[in-house]
Design a protein around this motif. Structure first.
Motif, short mmCIF file in Angstrom:
data_model
loop_
_atom_site.label_atom_id
_atom_site.label_comp_id
_atom_site.label_asym_id
_atom_site.label_seq_id
_atom_site.Cartn_x
_atom_site.Cartn_y
_atom_site.Cartn_z
N PRO A 1 150.77 137.29 32.90
CA PRO A 1 150.51 136.25 34.76
C PRO A 1 148.96 136.99 34.50
O PRO A 1 147.86 136.34 35.44
CB PRO A 1 151.07 136.80 34.53
N ASP A 2 148.72 138.49 34.55
CA ASP A 2 148.06 139.41 35.14
C ASP A 2 146.45 139.75 33.97
O ASP A 2 145.49 140.01 34.64
CB ASP A 2 148.24 140.61 35.08
N ILE A 3 146.51 138.75 33.30
CA ILE A 3 144.50 138.58 32.46
C ILE A 3 143.75 137.98 33.34
O ILE A 3 143.76 137.09 33.91
CB ILE A 3 145.43 138.00 30.86
N ILE A 4 143.08 138.60 33.24
CA ILE A 4 141.40 137.85 33.75
C ILE A 4 140.49 137.28 33.01
O ILE A 4 140.22 137.45 31.75
CB ILE A 4 140.40 139.18 34.75
N CYS A 5 140.83 135.32 33.27
CA CYS A 5 139.97 134.60 32.00
C CYS A 5 138.82 134.49 33.16
O CYS A 5 138.54 133.52 33.92
CB CYS A 5 140.57 133.05 32.20
N MET A 6 137.35 134.91 32.39
CA MET A 6 136.41 134.72 32.74
C MET A 6 135.93 132.72 31.38
O MET A 6 135.65 133.89 30.43
CB MET A 6 135.66 135.69 32.73
#
Length: 428
Positions: A202-207
């Motif tokens: 859930p805390d992954i940053i998606c760029m």
């Protein structure tokens, strides 16, 4: 009209063939215009909400403290892309620079970067450290992992799940195809991928590398869960008027870190003079939806023109469009050179130049580029380029007006025909 095109180098047979193709594209073009109309309204609404006025166009120098126009433009971008914050600066030199700022600001030593969409664009290889380079993410202790796409160009969810681990901090999703003949991803597909990644961590940053995709659809990746969307102002959102610059829109925390990386810790968005570029930035963004529509029409025309002559094109002539790039596999170095000469000969700037392959900084292979542009390297203007390697695909994009895009495509075919590399149908 035939005489005018003939004066520009297009033969009557090539012109007539193009007109026959165009007759079948009227409905496609109407749909492109409908998307442009929606996006135009979206941009105007953001400008009106933020009370854009003449004071926003004033130049600032030096530190750029209290730059009203710069700060308001960032609010306009944030509202258009529906994000918490935005960083829009002339100090960002290109799309690769914008992506580098976003990655290096949000990754720390010991973190891992994941590409769930296969290999990144060529110029990011040295940024990441896939190819050795000074100041790469690898040199600073950031590791990299990728999950390749399936043979049909779709996401390999099993491979992605296996690649995510406790060190995975950020996923970089390249929307457009880059120098690959894979499909470009729709915003809906990107949203599904982001949801999958966040279901695992859930805390992954998606760029999302949004280059070439802005305003092609009525929604952007930031509408479907992206934490950051990143792009260049000399591509779609600059509307052909921005002479330099890039943007990062997204979560406030992510964008704030980007600002600290671009300037300095403690300074962030408070510094960075606009140097008199605000009129071009605002007006370019205002024009961007209709400029993108012109480029899209050119891409659709190119796909249909070349597909009917037996060339593989990605996307094909009938597929939905998710970016402005049209790949055409020409099968040889000579084909790429002929195509690019045609595009160059249509340019308002440097039309007399002959593009030739050369060792361009940031690329492993020789690259050929046709770009007679008002802004150097502006790929929202009529341009074509590609690495000299199999399958010898050229990547066509841009056209500030549909009519310029049309001329360029016809001249590319003209040069191919003259070189004996393409043959028109008997009834053309």
């Amino acid at each position: 009209m035939r005489q005018m095109y003939a004066a520009l180098g297009v033969s009557e047979t090539v012109y007539d063939y193009g007109e026959r193709v165009l007759k079948e594209l009227e409905e496609r073009f109407r749909k492109v215009d409908a998307v442009a109309e929606y996006n135009q309204a979206k941009v105007i609404a953001a400008m009106q909400k933020n009370r854009v006025n003449a004071a926003c166009f004033a130049a600032t120098t030096g530190y750029g403290y209290d730059d009203v126009g710069r700060d308001n433009l960032e609010r306009v971008y944030a509202d258009t892309f529906h994000t918490e914050a935005a960083l829009v600066r002339p100090q960002i030199t290109c799309g690769t620079h914008a992506l580098t700022v976003a990655l290096s600001a949000n990754l720390l030593p010991g973190d891992e970067l994941l590409s769930p969409v296969g290999s990144p664009y060529d110029t990011l290889e040295e940024v990441i450290g896939i190819r050795e380079s000074k100041c790469s993410l690898k040199e600073y202790g950031v590791t990299y992992r990728q999950a390749d796409l399936k043979p049909d160009g779709t996401f390999d969810y099993d491979a992605i799940r296996a690649a995510v681990n406790e060190r995975t901090k950020l996923a970089t999703i390249q929307r457009s195809k880059g120098y690959a003949t894979r499909p470009t991803f729709s915003v809906e597909q990107i949203g599904e991928l982001i949801a999958f990644l966040k279901s695992i961590k859930p805390d992954i940053i998606c760029m999302v590398d949004n280059c070439y995709g802005e305003f092609v659809e009525t929604i952007e990746p930031s509408d479907v869960g992206a934490d950051m969307v990143v792009g260049s102002l000399i591509k779609n959102p600059g509307g052909g008027l921005a002479p330099i610059g890039g943007y990062i829109c997204g979560k406030k925390e992510c964008v704030e870190r980007c600002a600290y990386r671009l300037s300095a810790p403690g300074l962030g968005q408070e510094v960075g003079a606009n140097l008199g570029l605000m009129p071009a930035f605002y007006q370019g963004f205002f024009l961007a939806p209709t400029v993108v529509a012109s480029a899209l029409k050119g891409a659709i025309f190119a796909a249909n023109l070349y597909e009917r002559l037996g060339f593989r094109v990605v996307p094909n002539g009938s597929e939905p469009r998710y970016d402005i790039i049209q790949a055409v596999e020409l099968g040889s170095r000579e084909g790429m050179i002929a195509f690019c000469k045609g595009i160059q000969s249509a340019a308002p700037v440097d039309s007399f130049a002959d593009p030739m392959p050369w060792a361009m900084p940031g690329y492993e292979d020789e690259v050929i580029m046709a770009a007679g542009a008002f802004v150097q390297g502006s790929s929202i203007e009529l341009s074509a380029d590609g690495p000299i390697r199999p399958p010898y695909a050229v990547y066509f994009q841009g056209g500030l007006t549909w009519y310029h895009a049309k001329l360029g495509i016809l001249l590319s075919l003209q040069k191919m025909v003259e070189a004996g590399l393409a043959r028109l149908p008997e009834n053309a």
